[in-house]
Design an enzyme around this catalytic site. Sequence first.
Site, short mmCIF file in Angstrom:
data_model
loop_
_atom_site.label_atom_id
_atom_site.label_comp_id
_atom_site.label_asym_id
_atom_site.label_seq_id
_atom_site.Cartn_x
_atom_site.Cartn_y
_atom_site.Cartn_z
N SER A 17 0.85 -1.21 0.00
CA SER A 17 0.00 0.00 0.00
C SER A 17 0.87 1.25 0.00
O SER A 17 2.10 1.18 0.12
CB SER A 17 -0.93 0.00 1.22
OG SER A 17 -0.19 -0.03 2.42
N SER A 145 11.89 9.80 7.68
CA SER A 145 10.80 10.76 7.89
C SER A 145 11.44 12.06 8.35
O SER A 145 12.54 12.05 8.93
CB SER A 145 9.87 10.24 8.99
OG SER A 145 9.01 11.27 9.44
N TYR A 158 7.73 6.41 17.32
CA TYR A 158 7.98 6.52 15.87
C TYR A 158 9.20 7.41 15.61
O TYR A 158 10.09 7.05 14.82
CB TYR A 158 6.73 7.09 15.20
CG TYR A 158 6.85 7.24 13.70
CD1 TYR A 158 6.79 6.13 12.87
CD2 TYR A 158 7.03 8.49 13.11
CE1 TYR A 158 6.90 6.25 11.49
CE2 TYR A 158 7.13 8.62 11.73
CZ TYR A 158 7.06 7.50 10.92
OH TYR A 158 7.18 7.62 9.56
N1 LIG Z 1 2.42 8.49 5.43
C1 LIG Z 1 3.17 9.38 6.02
O1 LIG Z 1 2.72 10.44 6.48
C2 LIG Z 1 4.68 9.14 6.11
C3 LIG Z 1 5.51 10.24 6.38
C4 LIG Z 1 6.88 10.02 6.48
C5 LIG Z 1 7.40 8.74 6.31
N2 LIG Z 1 6.56 7.69 6.04
C6 LIG Z 1 7.15 6.36 5.92
O2 LIG Z 1 6.83 5.83 4.64
C7 LIG Z 1 6.84 4.40 4.70
C8 LIG Z 1 5.61 3.85 3.99
O3 LIG Z 1 4.44 4.28 4.69
P1 LIG Z 1 3.08 4.63 3.94
O4 LIG Z 1 2.78 6.04 4.17
O5 LIG Z 1 3.10 4.14 2.55
O6 LIG Z 1 2.03 3.80 4.84
P2 LIG Z 1 1.29 2.40 4.59
O7 LIG Z 1 0.38 2.48 3.44
O8 LIG Z 1 0.73 2.04 5.93
O9 LIG Z 1 2.46 1.41 4.20
C9 LIG Z 1 3.23 0.70 5.14
C10 LIG Z 1 3.74 -0.56 4.49
O10 LIG Z 1 4.55 -1.27 5.44
C11 LIG Z 1 4.13 -2.63 5.46
N3 LIG Z 1 4.36 -3.23 6.78
C12 LIG Z 1 3.99 -2.72 7.99
N4 LIG Z 1 4.32 -3.58 8.98
C13 LIG Z 1 4.92 -4.64 8.37
C14 LIG Z 1 5.46 -5.87 8.84
N5 LIG Z 1 5.48 -6.18 10.15
N6 LIG Z 1 5.97 -6.74 7.92
C15 LIG Z 1 5.95 -6.44 6.60
N7 LIG Z 1 5.45 -5.29 6.11
C16 LIG Z 1 4.93 -4.42 6.97
C17 LIG Z 1 2.64 -2.59 5.12
O11 LIG Z 1 2.22 -3.80 4.55
P3 LIG Z 1 1.30 -4.93 5.27
O12 LIG Z 1 0.37 -4.23 6.21
O13 LIG Z 1 0.64 -5.59 4.11
O14 LIG Z 1 2.29 -5.82 5.96
C18 LIG Z 1 2.60 -1.49 4.07
O15 LIG Z 1 2.87 -2.03 2.81
C19 LIG Z 1 6.95 4.04 6.18
O16 LIG Z 1 8.28 3.69 6.48
C20 LIG Z 1 6.60 5.34 6.89
O17 LIG Z 1 7.21 5.45 8.16
C21 LIG Z 1 5.21 7.87 5.93
#
Ligand SMILES: NC(=O)c1ccc[n+]([C@@H]2O[C@H](COP(=O)([O-])OP(=O)(O)OC[C@H]3O[C@@H](n4cnc5c(N)ncnc54)[C@H](OP(=O)(O)O)[C@@H]3O)[C@@H](O)[C@H]2O)c1
Length: 263
Positions: A17, A145, A158
């Site tokens: 996702s 981040s 976090y």
């Molecule tokens: N969204 C924001 O505001 C933001 C801002 C700064 C940085 N980020 C960083 O961007 C990255 C991606 O986040 P996103 O925004 O795309 O959110 P997201 O849609 O929740 O994506 C998170 C991904 O990590 C996977 N994941 C989580 N726990 C896992 C586990 N135990 N084993 C394997 N896979 C796991 C999830 O897949 P499954 O649930 O299918 O396992 C999902 O594909 C993260 O590192 C986040 O910290 C996000």
Amino acid sequence: MKRKIADKTILVTGASSGIGRELTQQLARLGARLLVTARRGELLDSLVCEVRQAHPDHDIQFLAGDITDADFRTSLMDHVQKHWGRLDGLVNNAGVGALGRFADSTPATLRQVMEVNFFAPVELIRLALPLLQLGQQPIIVNMGSVLGHRAVPLKSEYCASKFALHGLSDSLRAELAPLGIDLTMISPSTTDSDFFDHAIQDTTQKKWKSARASPVKRVATATIRAMTKGSHDVILTLGGKSLVLLDRLAPTLADHAMQRWAQ
Ligand SMILES: NC(=O)c1ccc[n+]([C@@H]2O[C@H](COP(=O)([O-])OP(=O)(O)OC[C@H]3O[C@@H](n4cnc5c(N)ncnc54)[C@H](OP(=O)(O)O)[C@@H]3O)[C@@H](O)[C@H]2O)c1
């Protein structure tokens, strides 16, 4: 060094996702050979189908599992070894959040956030190093981040995990440079994904999604640009850069602002 994406063998974590899914689609469009992973296998399956529909016979595979499981991490690397015999890119994108006051949280929450956001990517790097050394223009991409540069309240676990990843990335970058392995850290601000809905804990009543969140397309495109250029550390938004600058120039002022925001 200008890195080409076409034909590179790349492992993307957290591809089911959000940023990881979009990044996979963009990398596929550029001709990368991909192994994608996350826990939700049905979403990975649909991602692979989407890519193959647009690019028939594209070299893209998925393995579903929990990245915090050491045996699963080993199976990812075994897969890479068997299918490609080398790794050109490791994208450590999987991540989780936890929201709320530290006093209301639990040791288990802290452990889980650190397991997913810090220990898993770091141990994946350790396992991947021999295959990266055989890779072409190899690169590690760690999804950090802005909160790994300046911490904010209500996200203490976090922030700690992303600071840890940031510190390790800076140290490793210098160690890996003589081996010809680049390390890029990407530091997005709030991004328009389901990240906040996926938080492992939320003890607040806050609405975390922001209307000003960056589109995942923009984050993915910037990530690929950074990979191409071999950038070291990229803070993606003006807001993020301003926050980090304020913290460097006037840390007390930044602390006061955070204190007010925490109320
Ligand atoms: N969204 C924001 O505001 C933001 C801002 C700064 C940085 N980020 C960083 O961007 C990255 C991606 O986040 P996103 O925004 O795309 O959110 P997201 O849609 O929740 O994506 C998170 C991904 O990590 C996977 N994941 C989580 N726990 C896992 C586990 N135990 N084993 C394997 N896979 C796991 C999830 O897949 P499954 O649930 O299918 O396992 C999902 O594909 C993260 O590192 C986040 O910290 C996000």
